[in-house]
Design a protein around this motif. Structure first.
Motif, PDB file in Angstrom:
ATOM      1  N   LEU A 341       9.920  12.733  -3.363  1.00  0.00           N
ATOM      2  CA  LEU A 341       9.115  13.797  -3.959  1.00  0.00           C
ATOM      3  C   LEU A 341       9.458  15.166  -3.385  1.00  0.00           C
ATOM      4  O   LEU A 341       9.247  16.189  -4.037  1.00  0.00           O
ATOM      5  CB  LEU A 341       7.625  13.512  -3.743  1.00  0.00           C
ATOM      6  N   GLU A 342       9.971  15.199  -2.163  1.00  0.00           N
ATOM      7  CA  GLU A 342      10.360  16.463  -1.551  1.00  0.00           C
ATOM      8  C   GLU A 342      11.676  16.984  -2.113  1.00  0.00           C
ATOM      9  O   GLU A 342      11.992  18.164  -1.970  1.00  0.00           O
ATOM     10  CB  GLU A 342      10.483  16.282  -0.026  1.00  0.00           C
ATOM     11  N   GLN A 343      12.445  16.092  -2.769  1.00  0.00           N
ATOM     12  CA  GLN A 343      13.801  16.478  -3.175  1.00  0.00           C
ATOM     13  C   GLN A 343      14.047  16.342  -4.669  1.00  0.00           C
ATOM     14  O   GLN A 343      14.973  16.966  -5.198  1.00  0.00           O
ATOM     15  CB  GLN A 343      14.816  15.593  -2.420  1.00  0.00           C
ATOM     16  N   GLN A 344      13.245  15.539  -5.372  1.00  0.00           N
ATOM     17  CA  GLN A 344      13.525  15.251  -6.767  1.00  0.00           C
ATOM     18  C   GLN A 344      12.386  15.724  -7.665  1.00  0.00           C
ATOM     19  O   GLN A 344      11.288  16.031  -7.201  1.00  0.00           O
ATOM     20  CB  GLN A 344      13.747  13.742  -6.967  1.00  0.00           C
ATOM     21  N   ASP A 345      12.644  15.750  -8.947  1.00  0.00           N
ATOM     22  CA  ASP A 345      11.641  16.107  -9.927  1.00  0.00           C
ATOM     23  C   ASP A 345      10.511  15.078  -9.913  1.00  0.00           C
ATOM     24  O   ASP A 345      10.756  13.867  -9.918  1.00  0.00           O
ATOM     25  CB  ASP A 345      12.283  16.158 -11.319  1.00  0.00           C
ATOM     26  N   ALA A 346       9.260  15.565  -9.904  1.00  0.00           N
ATOM     27  CA  ALA A 346       8.110  14.668  -9.821  1.00  0.00           C
ATOM     28  C   ALA A 346       8.053  13.729 -11.021  1.00  0.00           C
ATOM     29  O   ALA A 346       7.651  12.572 -10.884  1.00  0.00           O
ATOM     30  CB  ALA A 346       6.819  15.480  -9.721  1.00  0.00           C
ATOM     31  N   GLU A 348      10.514  12.364 -12.691  1.00  0.00           N
ATOM     32  CA  GLU A 348      11.440  11.250 -12.510  1.00  0.00           C
ATOM     33  C   GLU A 348      10.896  10.253 -11.489  1.00  0.00           C
ATOM     34  O   GLU A 348      10.983   9.036 -11.670  1.00  0.00           O
ATOM     35  CB  GLU A 348      12.795  11.782 -12.052  1.00  0.00           C
ATOM     36  N   VAL A 349      10.337  10.762 -10.411  1.00  0.00           N
ATOM     37  CA  VAL A 349       9.756   9.880  -9.399  1.00  0.00           C
ATOM     38  C   VAL A 349       8.585   9.090  -9.987  1.00  0.00           C
ATOM     39  O   VAL A 349       8.443   7.882  -9.767  1.00  0.00           O
ATOM     40  CB  VAL A 349       9.292  10.691  -8.177  1.00  0.00           C
ATOM     41  N   TRP A 350       7.744   9.762 -10.769  1.00  0.00           N
ATOM     42  CA  TRP A 350       6.588   9.087 -11.340  1.00  0.00           C
ATOM     43  C   TRP A 350       6.998   8.031 -12.356  1.00  0.00           C
ATOM     44  O   TRP A 350       6.347   6.998 -12.467  1.00  0.00           O
ATOM     45  CB  TRP A 350       5.647  10.105 -11.971  1.00  0.00           C
ATOM     46  N   ARG A 351       8.074   8.248 -13.083  1.00  0.00           N
ATOM     47  CA  ARG A 351       8.547   7.222 -14.029  1.00  0.00           C
ATOM     48  C   ARG A 351       8.897   5.939 -13.297  1.00  0.00           C
ATOM     49  O   ARG A 351       8.703   4.839 -13.821  1.00  0.00           O
ATOM     50  CB  ARG A 351       9.746   7.748 -14.824  1.00  0.00           C
ATOM     51  N   ARG A 352       9.412   6.053 -12.083  1.00  0.00           N
ATOM     52  CA  ARG A 352       9.722   4.858 -11.297  1.00  0.00           C
ATOM     53  C   ARG A 352       8.455   4.243 -10.690  1.00  0.00           C
ATOM     54  O   ARG A 352       8.369   3.030 -10.521  1.00  0.00           O
ATOM     55  CB  ARG A 352      10.714   5.199 -10.176  1.00  0.00           C
ATOM     56  N   ALA A 353       7.496   5.088 -10.355  1.00  0.00           N
ATOM     57  CA  ALA A 353       6.288   4.601  -9.677  1.00  0.00           C
ATOM     58  C   ALA A 353       5.225   4.106 -10.652  1.00  0.00           C
ATOM     59  O   ALA A 353       4.372   3.296 -10.273  1.00  0.00           O
ATOM     60  CB  ALA A 353       5.694   5.710  -8.808  1.00  0.00           C
ATOM     61  N   ARG A 354       5.276   4.553 -11.902  1.00  0.00           N
ATOM     62  CA  ARG A 354       4.196   4.249 -12.848  1.00  0.00           C
ATOM     63  C   ARG A 354       3.990   2.750 -13.064  1.00  0.00           C
ATOM     64  O   ARG A 354       2.834   2.286 -13.093  1.00  0.00           O
ATOM     65  CB  ARG A 354       4.454   4.950 -14.187  1.00  0.00           C
ATOM     66  N   PRO A 355       5.031   1.923 -13.235  1.00  0.00           N
ATOM     67  CA  PRO A 355       4.775   0.482 -13.412  1.00  0.00           C
ATOM     68  C   PRO A 355       4.045  -0.137 -12.223  1.00  0.00           C
ATOM     69  O   PRO A 355       3.189  -1.017 -12.400  1.00  0.00           O
ATOM     70  CB  PRO A 355       6.180  -0.111 -13.590  1.00  0.00           C
ATOM     71  N   VAL A 356       4.385   0.324 -11.018  1.00  0.00           N
ATOM     72  CA  VAL A 356       3.700  -0.195  -9.826  1.00  0.00           C
ATOM     73  C   VAL A 356       2.250   0.272  -9.822  1.00  0.00           C
ATOM     74  O   VAL A 356       1.337  -0.477  -9.464  1.00  0.00           O
ATOM     75  CB  VAL A 356       4.425   0.263  -8.543  1.00  0.00           C
ATOM     76  N   PHE A 357       2.027   1.502 -10.229  1.00  0.00           N
ATOM     77  CA  PHE A 357       0.659   2.018 -10.325  1.00  0.00           C
ATOM     78  C   PHE A 357      -0.169   1.162 -11.274  1.00  0.00           C
ATOM     79  O   PHE A 357      -1.302   0.785 -10.968  1.00  0.00           O
ATOM     80  CB  PHE A 357       0.686   3.467 -10.804  1.00  0.00           C
ATOM     81  N   ASP A 358       0.391   0.838 -12.438  1.00  0.00           N
ATOM     82  CA  ASP A 358      -0.365   0.066 -13.428  1.00  0.00           C
ATOM     83  C   ASP A 358      -0.752  -1.311 -12.893  1.00  0.00           C
ATOM     84  O   ASP A 358      -1.872  -1.782 -13.109  1.00  0.00           O
ATOM     85  CB  ASP A 358       0.447  -0.088 -14.711  1.00  0.00           C
ATOM     86  N   SER A 359       0.174  -1.960 -12.175  1.00  0.00           N
ATOM     87  CA  SER A 359      -0.092  -3.330 -11.729  1.00  0.00           C
ATOM     88  C   SER A 359      -0.835  -3.389 -10.399  1.00  0.00           C
ATOM     89  O   SER A 359      -1.790  -4.166 -10.246  1.00  0.00           O
ATOM     90  CB  SER A 359       1.230  -4.103 -11.614  1.00  0.00           C
TER      91      SER A 359
END
Length: 495
Positions: A341-346, A348-359
Motif C-alpha cells: 500500500l505504501e508503493q502501489q495503487d490502492a 490494485e492492492v484492494w483487488r487482490r485483498a477483496r476475495p479474502v475480505f469477503d471470505s
C-alpha cells in the motif's frame, strides 16, 4: 427521590442517538439530593465519551477537564488554570491533589453541578495517590455534613485501568452512584449514522469500521454513494495514506496495548482473523509457548479488543473473536498488503485483498450481525420465546471423518430459569451464497444429533441467514413454516 421540578436539559441535536446514556447522565447530574455523587463512565476509544460529557457540562453549566499525558505538576497547573477560567477567579495556588480536589468539589457547594475529569487514568498514571485523595475528600464531606452536591464524573478509555481503579482493592470501590459504559453503535444505529439505507452496503461498511462514531470523521465524512461505490470508498478512505483511518488500527493497538509486545499482539489478531479460535490454535500458529500466547490474549481481552464466545453446544469450548471490526478488517484482509500500500495503487492492492475480505472478514461479520439481530431485534414470536443468548455452535458428527464438526452460526437459546436453557433456534449464515433446501437438511441433521445427545429440539426452529437470497424451494419451505429466513433487508428493517 430527586425533585421533579429540577431542570433537565434535552439532548443536543449534535449528539447522535445515545438517548439512554444521555438520560442516565442527566438523571445523575440533576439529582438535587444533598451529598456529593460519583459517577464512572467507561468505554473504548473513539466512542464519543468526551463529546457526550462536554455536551452535558455545557448544558448544565458544569466543568469539564480533559487530562493528557503529562507530568503531575503540569496536570495540576492546567487544572488550576481551567478551573480559574470557569469560576472567574484567580488561578488556584495549591501544589497538590488535596487542594485541587477540594477546589473541584467546592463547585457543588451551592447547587447540583456536573464536574468531569475526562481520561482519569492519565491523571492516576502520574499521581497514584489520587484515588485515595478523592476517597478521603468524600469521607470528609460526609463526616462534616457539608451540603455539597457535586456530581463528579470520572471517565476513562483504558478499560483495564478503569476496572482496577474501581475494583475490590481500590479506595474508590463502592463510591460510585452511576456506572455507565459507552459501547459502539449497533449495526442499525451505525447505518443511520453513516446515512446508508442499502442493507447489504451497510453490512459491508460495518464490517470495515463497525459502530465507532469517530471513524466517519476519520474518513473525512466520506460515505459510499451506493453499493457500486464500496470498493472505491475503501480505497479512498481506509486504504488511503492521506486519511486518519489508514493507520487507525496501528494507533488503536498502540494505545490499548501500552508497553506490551505489540508485534505478538498483531500476530495473534492475524491468527484469529485467519480462523484460529482457541488459545492452543493461536499459540501453534504463532510458534510461541502457550503461556506467552495466553498473556497476550488476556491483555487483548482486558482491553476490550477480543472477547470469548462459549460454544452453544459445548460451553467449555470458547472461541476468541475480534471485537473491533476495523482490527478484523486490518488483520484479516489488509495486513499482508501493508507494504504494498505504501508503493502501489490502492485499487490494485484492494483487488487482490477483496476475495479474502469477503471470505475471512465479511462472512464471519455477517454471522455476528445475524446473532445480534436474533438477540436484540427479532420479535419473540419468530423463535417462539424471548432469546437470552445467540452464539456459534458445533458438534462432532460420527458420520464424518475426525475433525469435521457440524456447525450452526446462529444458535438461539431462551431464558434458563435455573434449568438448561431451551433451544429456540439453530441457524446457518452464508454471506455470499444463495441458500437452498440442502441448507435446511443440514440443520435437520444437526437437530438429529442434538436429539441423540438428549437435547429437547421439539420446538427448535431452523433458520437460514443469507446475504444474497434464497431459492424458490426454500421460500416455499418458509411459507409452510419449516424454516425462518433472514436476509439483509430483514436484519435492518424487520423483526
Amino acid at each position: 427521590m430527586p425533585s421533579s421540578d429540577v431542570f433537565r436539559p434535552a439532548k443536543p441535536e449534535t449528539v447522535f442517538d445515545r438517548d439512554a446514556e444521555w438520560n442516565a447522565l442527566v438523571a445523575f447530574a440533576c439529582d438535587d439530593r444533598p451529598g456529593a455523587g460519583l459517577g464512572v463512565v467507561t468505554g473504548r476509544l473513539r466512542q464519543g465519551k468526551t463529546y457526550l460529557l462536554e455536551a452535558l457540562a455545557g448544558a448544565l453549566g458544569g466543568f469539564c477537564f480533559g487530562a493528557q499525558q503529562a507530568a503531575r505538576a503540569e496536570s495540576l497547573r492546567r487544572l488550576g488554570d481551567e478551573l480559574a477560567r470557569h469560576t472567574g477567579s484567580g488561578p488556584a495556588r495549591g501544589t497538590g491533589w488535596e487542594e485541587a480536589v477540594e477546589a473541584v468539589l467546592a463547585l457543588g457547594d451551592r447547587r447540583a453541578v456536573p464536574v468531569v475529569l475526562d481520561e482519569f487514568p492519565e491523571l492516576v498514571r502520574q499521581s497514584p495517590e489520587l484515588p485515595s485523595v478523592i476517597h478521603t475528600a468524600y469521607r470528609r464531606l460526609r463526616d462534616t455534613g457539608r451540603d455539597n452536591r457535586t456530581r463528579l464524573l470520572l471517565s476513562g478509555s483504558s478499560l483495564p485501568v478503569m476496572h482496577r481503579l474501581f475494583g475490590a482493592a481500590s479506595p474508590l470501590r463502592g463510591l460510585a452512584d452511576l456506572e455507565l459504559t459507552l459501547r459502539p453503535l449497533d449495526f442499525r444505529q451505525a447505518a443511520r449514522f453513516w446515512g446508508i439505507d442499502h442493507p447489504r452496503l451497510a453490512l459491508l461498511v460495518h464490517a470495515v469500521v463497525g459502530g465507532t462514531p469517530a471513524y466517519r470523521r476519520y474518513a473525512g465524512d466520506d460515505a459510499p454513494g451506493g453499493p457500486d461505490d464500496f470498493d472505491a470508498w475503501v480505497c479512498r478512505t481506509v486504504l488511503n495514506p492521506g486519511t486518519p483511518l489508514f493507520l487507525e488500527a496501528h494507533h488503536l493497538m498502540q494505545e490499548e496495548t501500552d508497553h506490551w509486545d505489540r508485534a505478538l499482539c498483531h500476530s495473534a489478531l492475524a491468527a484469529i482473523a485467519s480462523g484460529c479460535r482457541t488459545q492452543g490454535e493461536i499459540a501453534e500458529r504463532l510458534g510461541t509457548p502457550l503461556t506467552d500466547a495466553s498473556h497476550c490474549l488476556t491483555l487483548l481481552r482486558s482491553s476490550g479488543l477480543l472477547y470469548g464466545e462459549p460454544d452453544a453446544f459445548r460451553p467449555n469450548l470458547v472461541r476468541l473473536r475480534i471485537a473491533e471490526p476495523l482490527l478484523a478488517f486490518e488483520h484479516g484482509s489488509v495486513w499482508p498488503h501493508r507494504q504494498a500500500l505504501e508503493q502501489q495503487d490502492a485499487g490494485e492492492v484492494w483487488r487482490r485483498a477483496r476475495p479474502v475480505f469477503d471470505s475471512a472478514v465479511a462472512g464471519p461479520h455477517f454471522a455476528r450481525i445475524c446473532r445480534e439481530w436474533a438477540l436484540d431485534f427479532a420479535d419473540p414470536a419468530v423463535f417462539g420465546g424471548h432469546p437470552a443468548s445467540a452464539a456459534h455452535g458445533s458438534l462432532p458428527d460420527p458420520e464424518r471423518r475426525a475433525g469435521r464438526d457440524v456447525e450452526a452460526e446462529v444458535v438461539v437459546r431462551g431464558r434458563a430459569d435455573g434449568r438448561l436453557a431451551p433451544l429456540l433456534s439453530v441457524g446457518v449464515a452464508r454471506w455470499d451464497e444463495v441458500m437452498d433446501t440442502p441448507h435446511l437438511e443440514h440443520l435437520r441433521h444437526l437437530l438429529g444429533l442434538l436429539a441423540a445427545r438428549g437435547e429437547d429440539v421439539t420446538r427448535t426452529r431452523p433458520a437460514c441467514y443469507s446475504g444474497v437470497g434464497f431459492t424458490p424451494a426454500l421460500r416455499a419451505a418458509e411459507a409452510d413454516g419449516q424454516v425462518v429466513l433472514v436476509d439483509p433487508d430483514r436484519l435492518y428493517r424487520g423483526r
